[in-house]
Design an enzyme around this catalytic site. Structure first.
Site, mmCIF file in Angstrom:
data_model
loop_
_atom_site.group_PDB
_atom_site.id
_atom_site.type_symbol
_atom_site.label_atom_id
_atom_site.label_comp_id
_atom_site.label_asym_id
_atom_site.label_seq_id
_atom_site.Cartn_x
_atom_site.Cartn_y
_atom_site.Cartn_z
ATOM 1 N N LYS A 166 0.830 -1.209 0.000
ATOM 2 C CA LYS A 166 0.000 0.000 0.000
ATOM 3 C C LYS A 166 0.859 1.250 0.000
ATOM 4 O O LYS A 166 0.447 2.275 -0.538
ATOM 5 C CB LYS A 166 -0.948 0.021 1.203
ATOM 6 C CG LYS A 166 -2.131 -0.921 1.045
ATOM 7 C CD LYS A 166 -3.226 -0.603 2.056
ATOM 8 C CE LYS A 166 -4.413 -1.531 1.907
ATOM 9 N NZ LYS A 166 -5.381 -1.381 2.997
ATOM 10 N N LYS A 208 -11.128 -4.945 -5.363
ATOM 11 C CA LYS A 208 -12.004 -3.891 -5.896
ATOM 12 C C LYS A 208 -11.192 -2.708 -6.422
ATOM 13 O O LYS A 208 -11.720 -1.856 -7.115
ATOM 14 C CB LYS A 208 -13.060 -3.458 -4.880
ATOM 15 C CG LYS A 208 -12.550 -3.157 -3.516
ATOM 16 C CD LYS A 208 -13.666 -3.214 -2.467
ATOM 17 C CE LYS A 208 -13.087 -3.587 -1.127
ATOM 18 N NZ LYS A 208 -13.985 -4.081 -0.153
ATOM 19 N N LYS A 221 -4.601 -11.374 -6.874
ATOM 20 C CA LYS A 221 -5.809 -11.445 -6.048
ATOM 21 C C LYS A 221 -6.944 -10.603 -6.644
ATOM 22 O O LYS A 221 -6.687 -9.517 -7.156
ATOM 23 C CB LYS A 221 -5.425 -10.901 -4.660
ATOM 24 C CG LYS A 221 -6.531 -10.910 -3.647
ATOM 25 C CD LYS A 221 -6.043 -10.361 -2.315
ATOM 26 C CE LYS A 221 -6.299 -8.876 -2.176
ATOM 27 N NZ LYS A 221 -6.240 -8.376 -0.804
HETATM 28 P P1 AMP Z 1 -11.056 -6.123 2.993
HETATM 29 O O1 AMP Z 1 -11.966 -5.798 1.865
HETATM 30 O O2 AMP Z 1 -9.616 -5.892 2.656
HETATM 31 O O3 AMP Z 1 -11.495 -5.531 4.296
HETATM 32 O O4 AMP Z 1 -11.160 -7.707 3.190
HETATM 33 C C1 AMP Z 1 -12.192 -8.317 3.903
HETATM 34 C C2 AMP Z 1 -12.004 -9.808 3.976
HETATM 35 O O5 AMP Z 1 -12.040 -10.385 2.665
HETATM 36 C C3 AMP Z 1 -10.663 -10.239 4.566
HETATM 37 O O6 AMP Z 1 -10.878 -11.360 5.399
HETATM 38 C C4 AMP Z 1 -9.836 -10.624 3.378
HETATM 39 O O7 AMP Z 1 -8.879 -11.606 3.695
HETATM 40 C C5 AMP Z 1 -10.906 -11.196 2.444
HETATM 41 N N1 AMP Z 1 -10.512 -11.074 1.019
HETATM 42 C C6 AMP Z 1 -10.280 -9.921 0.330
HETATM 43 N N2 AMP Z 1 -9.977 -10.183 -0.966
HETATM 44 C C7 AMP Z 1 -10.026 -11.545 -1.102
HETATM 45 C C8 AMP Z 1 -9.821 -12.448 -2.205
HETATM 46 N N3 AMP Z 1 -9.516 -12.015 -3.433
HETATM 47 N N4 AMP Z 1 -9.964 -13.773 -1.966
HETATM 48 C C9 AMP Z 1 -10.284 -14.231 -0.733
HETATM 49 N N5 AMP Z 1 -10.492 -13.440 0.335
HETATM 50 C C10 AMP Z 1 -10.369 -12.108 0.177
#
Ligand code: AMP
Ligand code: TRP
Length: 333
Positions: free
Chosen positions: A115, A200, A197
Site C-alpha cells: 500500500k 475492488k 488477487k
Molecule cells: P477487505 O476488503 O480488505 O477488508 O477484506 C475483507 C475480507 O475479505 C478479509 O478477510 C480478506 O482476507 C478477504 N478477502 C479480500 N480479498 C479476497 C480475495 N480475493 N480472496 C479471498 N479473500 C479475500
C-alpha cells in the site's frame, strides 16, 4: 453470549461493495459460524481512513457494508454487529498495543509495503500501524478465532505476537487468536490476471465480480475470464484461470473438483464459464434482493448498529479496563 462457546471476531473495510473474493474468502462463512460460536463482526471504518477517503462516500459505504453483512446472513440478534468507530475501546487498546509492537515487525508487513507503494504520496503513520488497530479489534474481545482470507494471515500472526509479548510483560491475559481460513476460496483471483488477487481496486472492471452486480453483468464478466489454450476443465498447476473458476464453482455449488471435471468432460471452456456465471449470479440474487430491502429501512439499520455498539462496548470495556490496570494506569473511580 453463551459462556460455553468460543468467540469469533472479524472485520471488513467499508471501501465500496464487497467483491466475490471478500464473500467467498471471508463473509460467506460468517453466517454459519453464528450457530456454533459467539460472533462479533465489525465494519472497520477506522481502518478505511488509512488511505484517502471521501467523507460522504465513506459514510455511505459504511452504511452499505453494514446492510450488506446483514443481507449475507449476519443476524444482529445472534451476533454483535457494529461499526468500529462507535466503540472507543478499539482505539484505546490500539495505543497500548502500539507501545508493545516493534517498528521492525510492522516494517515487514507485506500489505504495508504494497500500500505504501500504491499510495506513495500518503504513507501516513496510520497505514503503518494498521495491524496494531487490527490486533486491538481482536484482543479487545479476547477472540479465539478470526475468519479471514489468506491475505490477512500475516496480520493475524502479528496480533498473536503482540498478545504473547504483552502476556510475557504483564502476566497471562490475552487469548492467542487462531486464524480460520477456508481450504478452498481463501484467495479468489482476478478474472483478468489470475495470478493476482481479485480486488475492488483493480482498474479493469472485468477483473472483479461485485456481489451487487446483476446477473447479466456477472455472466458477461465470467465469459470474458482469462483462461488458457487447452480445453479440459481440470485443476492443475499452471492452469491459474481455470483453477480459479473451479474454486469459485466448487465453493458456490459444494461440488468437489473431480465431479466438476466429469460434469464438463467433453464440453468446452465456454460452457464451463457460463455455468460458473449462472451459479454465482443465482447464489447472489437473494443477497441483492435483501440488501435492497434493508437499505430502504434506515431507522431499522440505525437501531441495529446502535444496539451492536452498546453490546460491543460493554463486552470490550471489561477487557480493556483490566488492561489499563495491568499496565499501571490509575483507576478513574
Ligand atoms: P477487505 O476488503 O480488505 O477488508 O477484506 C475483507 C475480507 O475479505 C478479509 O478477510 C480478506 O482476507 C478477504 N478477502 C479480500 N480479498 C479476497 C480475495 N480475493 N480472496 C479471498 N479473500 C479475500
Ligand atoms: N484488515 C482486515 C482486511 O483488510 C480487516 C480487519 C480489520 C479485520 N480488523 C480486523 C479482520 C479484525 C479480522 C479481524 O481485510
Amino acid at each position: 453470549m453463551d459462556k460455553d462457546r468460543k468467540l469469533i471476531f472479524s472485520g471488513i473495510q467499508p471501501t465500496g461493495t464487497f467483491t466475490l473474493g471478500n464473500y467467498i474468502g471471508a463473509v460467506r462463512n460468517w453466517k454459519p459460524l453464528q450457530e456454533e460460536y459467539n460472533c462479533v463482526y465489525c465494519v472497520v471504518d477506522m481502518h478505511a481512513i488509512t488511505v484517502r477517503q471521501d467523507p460522504i462516500k465513506l459514510r455511505q459505504n459504511t452504511m452499505n457494508a453494514y446492510a450488506l453483512l446483514m443481507a449475507c446472513g449476519v443476524d444482529p440478534q445472534k451476533s454483535i454487529l457494529f461499526i468500529q468507530s462507535h466503540v472507543r475501546t478499539h482505539a484505546e487498546l490500539s495505543w497500548i498495543l502500539s507501545c508493545n509492537t516493534q517498528f521492525g515487525e510492522l516494517s515487514r508487513m507485506t500489505q504495508f509495503k504494497d500500500k505504501s507503494q500504491r499510495h506513495a504520496d500518503d504513507v501516513n503513520a496510520g497505514l503503518f500501524t494498521y495491524p496494531v488497530l487490527m490486533a486491538a479489534d481482536i484482543l479487545a474481545y479476547n477472540a479465539d478465532l478470526v475468519p479471514v482470507g489468506i491475505d490477512q494471515k500475516q496480520h493475524l500472526e502479528l496480533a498473536r505476537n503482540v498478545a504473547q509479548r504483552f502476556n510475557q510483560r504483564y502476566g497471562e491475559f490475552f487469548t492467542l487468536p487462531e486464524p480460520y481460513i477456508p481450504d478452498v476460496g481463501a484467495k479468489v483471483m482476478s478474472l483478468q490476471e489470475p495470478t493476482k488477487k481479485m480486488s475492488k481496486s483493480d482498474e479493469n472492471p472485468n477483473a472483479c465480480i461485485l456481489i451487487l452486480d446483476d446477473k447479466d453483468t456477472i455472466i458477461r464478466k465470467f465469459k470474458r475470464a482469462v483462461t488458457d489454450s487447452e480445453s479440459e476443465v481440470c485443476y492443475r498447476e499452471g492452469k491459474d484461470g481455470i483453477n480459479n473458476l473451479m474454486s469459485i464453482y466448487s465453493t458456490i455449488t459444494g461440488k468437489d473438483f473431480d465431479s466438476i471435471t466429469s460434469e464438463f468432460a467433453g464440453k468446452g471452456y465456454g460452457d464451463f464459464k457460463l455455468a460458473v456465471g449462472e451459479a454465482v449470479a443465482d447464489h447472489l440474487e437473494p443477497i441483492r434482493t435483501e440488501f435492497a430491502r434493508l437499505s430502504k429501512d434506515k431507522a431499522y439499520l440505525r437501531e441495529c448498529y446502535t444496539d451492536g455498539a452498546e453490546k460491543a462496548l460493554k463486552y470490550s470495556q471489561r477487557i480493556v479496563s483490566k488492561v489499563y490496570r495491568k499496565v499501571g494506569f490509575v483507576d478513574k473511580t
